[in-house]
Enzyme design. Structure first.
Site, PDB file in Angstrom:
ATOM      1  N   TYR A 146       0.816  -1.194  -0.151  1.00 41.32           N
ATOM      2  CA  TYR A 146      -0.083   0.016   0.121  1.00 41.32           C
ATOM      3  C   TYR A 146       1.000   1.289  -0.089  1.00 41.32           C
ATOM      4  O   TYR A 146       0.722   2.290  -0.767  1.00 41.32           O
ATOM      5  CB  TYR A 146      -0.856  -0.023   1.332  1.00 41.32           C
ATOM      6  CG  TYR A 146      -1.957   1.192   1.335  1.00 41.32           C
ATOM      7  CD1 TYR A 146      -3.056   1.464   0.451  1.00 41.32           C
ATOM      8  CD2 TYR A 146      -1.556   2.241   2.130  1.00 41.32           C
ATOM      9  CE1 TYR A 146      -3.589   2.401   0.609  1.00 41.32           C
ATOM     10  CE2 TYR A 146      -2.113   3.171   2.350  1.00 41.32           C
ATOM     11  CZ  TYR A 146      -3.510   3.271   1.527  1.00 41.32           C
ATOM     12  OH  TYR A 146      -4.250   4.626   1.810  1.00 41.32           O
ATOM     13  N   VAL A 179      -8.167   8.133   8.256  1.00 42.91           N
ATOM     14  CA  VAL A 179      -9.590   8.729   8.125  1.00 42.91           C
ATOM     15  C   VAL A 179     -10.710   7.723   8.479  1.00 42.91           C
ATOM     16  O   VAL A 179     -10.766   6.562   8.170  1.00 42.91           O
ATOM     17  CB  VAL A 179      -9.549   9.163   6.848  1.00 42.91           C
ATOM     18  CG1 VAL A 179     -10.848  10.126   6.559  1.00 42.91           C
ATOM     19  CG2 VAL A 179      -8.331   9.906   6.098  1.00 42.91           C
TER      20      VAL A 179
HETATM   21  P1  NAD Z   1     -13.510   3.627   1.131  1.00 42.18           P
HETATM   22  O1  NAD Z   1     -13.407   2.116   0.641  1.00 42.18           O
HETATM   23  O2  NAD Z   1     -14.568   3.866   1.918  1.00 42.18           O
HETATM   24  O3  NAD Z   1     -14.241   3.975  -0.467  1.00 42.18           O
HETATM   25  C1  NAD Z   1     -13.372   3.765  -1.620  1.00 42.18           C
HETATM   26  C2  NAD Z   1     -14.240   3.702  -2.970  1.00 42.18           C
HETATM   27  O4  NAD Z   1     -13.663   3.349  -4.098  1.00 42.18           O
HETATM   28  C3  NAD Z   1     -15.462   2.683  -2.972  1.00 42.18           C
HETATM   29  O5  NAD Z   1     -16.711   3.506  -3.112  1.00 42.18           O
HETATM   30  C4  NAD Z   1     -15.126   1.930  -3.932  1.00 42.18           C
HETATM   31  O6  NAD Z   1     -16.393   1.027  -4.395  1.00 42.18           O
HETATM   32  C5  NAD Z   1     -14.509   2.642  -4.862  1.00 42.18           C
HETATM   33  N1  NAD Z   1     -13.459   1.782  -5.616  1.00 42.18           N
HETATM   34  C6  NAD Z   1     -12.629   0.964  -5.367  1.00 42.18           C
HETATM   35  N2  NAD Z   1     -11.768   0.275  -6.350  1.00 42.18           N
HETATM   36  C7  NAD Z   1     -12.412   1.052  -7.398  1.00 42.18           C
HETATM   37  C8  NAD Z   1     -11.984   0.649  -8.687  1.00 42.18           C
HETATM   38  N3  NAD Z   1     -11.206  -0.023  -9.226  1.00 42.18           N
HETATM   39  N4  NAD Z   1     -12.863   1.697  -9.812  1.00 42.18           N
HETATM   40  C9  NAD Z   1     -13.645   2.505  -9.055  1.00 42.18           C
HETATM   41  N5  NAD Z   1     -14.020   2.662  -8.072  1.00 42.18           N
HETATM   42  C10 NAD Z   1     -13.449   2.007  -6.905  1.00 42.18           C
HETATM   43  O7  NAD Z   1     -12.171   4.164   0.988  1.00 42.18           O
HETATM   44  P2  NAD Z   1     -11.733   5.675   1.652  1.00 42.18           P
HETATM   45  O8  NAD Z   1     -11.262   5.379   3.134  1.00 42.18           O
HETATM   46  O9  NAD Z   1     -12.728   6.759   1.341  1.00 42.18           O
HETATM   47  O10 NAD Z   1     -10.415   5.737   0.723  1.00 42.18           O
HETATM   48  C11 NAD Z   1     -10.469   6.407  -0.487  1.00 42.18           C
HETATM   49  C12 NAD Z   1      -9.315   6.871  -0.864  1.00 42.18           C
HETATM   50  O11 NAD Z   1      -8.150   7.510   0.299  1.00 42.18           O
HETATM   51  C13 NAD Z   1      -8.148   5.684  -1.328  1.00 42.18           C
HETATM   52  O12 NAD Z   1      -7.363   5.881  -2.277  1.00 42.18           O
HETATM   53  C14 NAD Z   1      -7.361   5.494   0.169  1.00 42.18           C
HETATM   54  O13 NAD Z   1      -6.166   4.963  -0.274  1.00 42.18           O
HETATM   55  C15 NAD Z   1      -7.183   6.655   0.564  1.00 42.18           C
HETATM   56  N6  NAD Z   1      -6.864   7.007   1.748  1.00 42.18           N
HETATM   57  C16 NAD Z   1      -7.555   6.447   2.768  1.00 42.18           C
HETATM   58  C17 NAD Z   1      -7.283   6.712   4.326  1.00 42.18           C
HETATM   59  C18 NAD Z   1      -8.121   6.316   5.298  1.00 42.18           C
HETATM   60  O14 NAD Z   1      -7.670   6.212   6.468  1.00 42.18           O
HETATM   61  N7  NAD Z   1      -9.393   5.939   5.132  1.00 42.18           N
HETATM   62  C19 NAD Z   1      -6.106   7.111   4.346  1.00 42.18           C
HETATM   63  C20 NAD Z   1      -5.123   7.780   3.326  1.00 42.18           C
HETATM   64  C21 NAD Z   1      -5.610   7.685   1.928  1.00 42.18           C
END
Ligand code: NAD
Length: 252
Positions: A146, A179
């Protein structure tokens, strides 16, 4: 901060940070197209379209971006937010997992941007915001794959910003800490004691709490909006101080 009159595409806008970005862009006056594997969680209303698309599949992205331009006549903002998790040290993920996570998290950003760019280049206020992570710059345990993917998103952001500056397309990223989204809830569900694990994640951030999706979205909207017209090639940390602060340990 306003995005009045602008049209934004948000990948992964059906959940978590992406959904919060879609909500915040709408509140800032933009019209929004959500591209998601499962768009059922996207906001609804006359200023929104939700399209099923996979950032690993160029044809579905082309159809999704075309739907955005057909619906609203233009494209100004792309938020590359869709991403997937990987847990483990460097030996723990097999070749298929490495290929899959890099394909979605890194090539997905490149693919979506490439499909959107012909439209973005026609915008007078074009901006791309990529969602990186604290994992791009801090060594977190059991996040080898990741972290590699998010480090690549950071580097790709800088390279894209350099290549696209002459076209008037700004490119930045946000680097969230942990988050509070369904993603983290899913991760915690696998722990022996999810509540204790959540307290540890909160304590890892100097603010003592998880970041909210709305706080990340506010940073995304700033970077996407004309208010940030002089900002390109940056990574904006939204991490409760995790990247930059060294506080004395508090007695427990
Ligand atoms: P989440 O799982 O709640 O939402 C992710 C969304 O992306 C979902 O609706 C899913 O259906 C969609 N998705 C996944 N694969 C996909 C694909 N191949 N094509 C289209 N849509 C797709 O996740 P989140 O926590 O909201 O994370 C969103 C972004 O933020 C990610 O890139 C993650 O790496 C990044 N991020 C999250 C955190 C955290 O702590 N939650 C921290 C840093 C970065």
């Amino acid at each position: 901060m306003t995005c009045d009159g602008l049209v934004a595409v948000v990948t992964g806008g059906g959940s978590g940070i992406g959904r919060a970005c879609a909500d915040a862009l709408l509140a800032a006056g933009a019209r929004v197209v959500v591209l998601d594997l499962d768009p059922s969680g996207a906001p609804s209303g006359p200023a929104v379209r939700a399209v099923r698309a996979d950032v690993a599949d160029r044809a579905s992205l082309a159809a999704g971006i075309a739907a955005a331009v057909n619906a609203f006549g233009r494209l100004d903002i792309l938020v590359n937010n869709a991403g997937i998790s990987a847990v483990g040290a460097v030996e723990d993920n097999d070749d298929a997992q490495w290929a899959r996570v890099l394909d979605v998290n890194v090539a997905g950003v490149a693919r979506t941007s490439a499909v959107a760019l012909p439209h973005l280049r026609r915008s007078p206020a074009a901006a791309i915001v990529n969602v990186s992570s604290i994992a791009a710059t801090a060594g977190l345990p059991r996040r080898a794959l990741y972290s590699a993917s998010k480090g690549a998103v950071h580097a790709l952001t800088l390279a894209m910003a350099a290549d696209l500056i002459g076209d008037g397309v700004r490119v930045n990223c946000v680097a969230p800490g942990t988050v509070d989204t369904p993603w983290v809830t899913r991760l915690l569900a696998g722990a022996d004691d999810p509540a204790a694990e959540r307290r540890l994640l909160a304590a890892r951030q100097p603010t003592g709490r998880l970041v909210s999706a709305a706080e990340v979205a506010a940073a995304v909207v700033y970077l996407a909006s004309p208010a940030a017209g002089a900002v390109t090639g940056t990574s904006l940390a939204v991490d409760g101080g995790m990247a930059g602060l060294r506080l004395p340990a508090r007695p427990s």
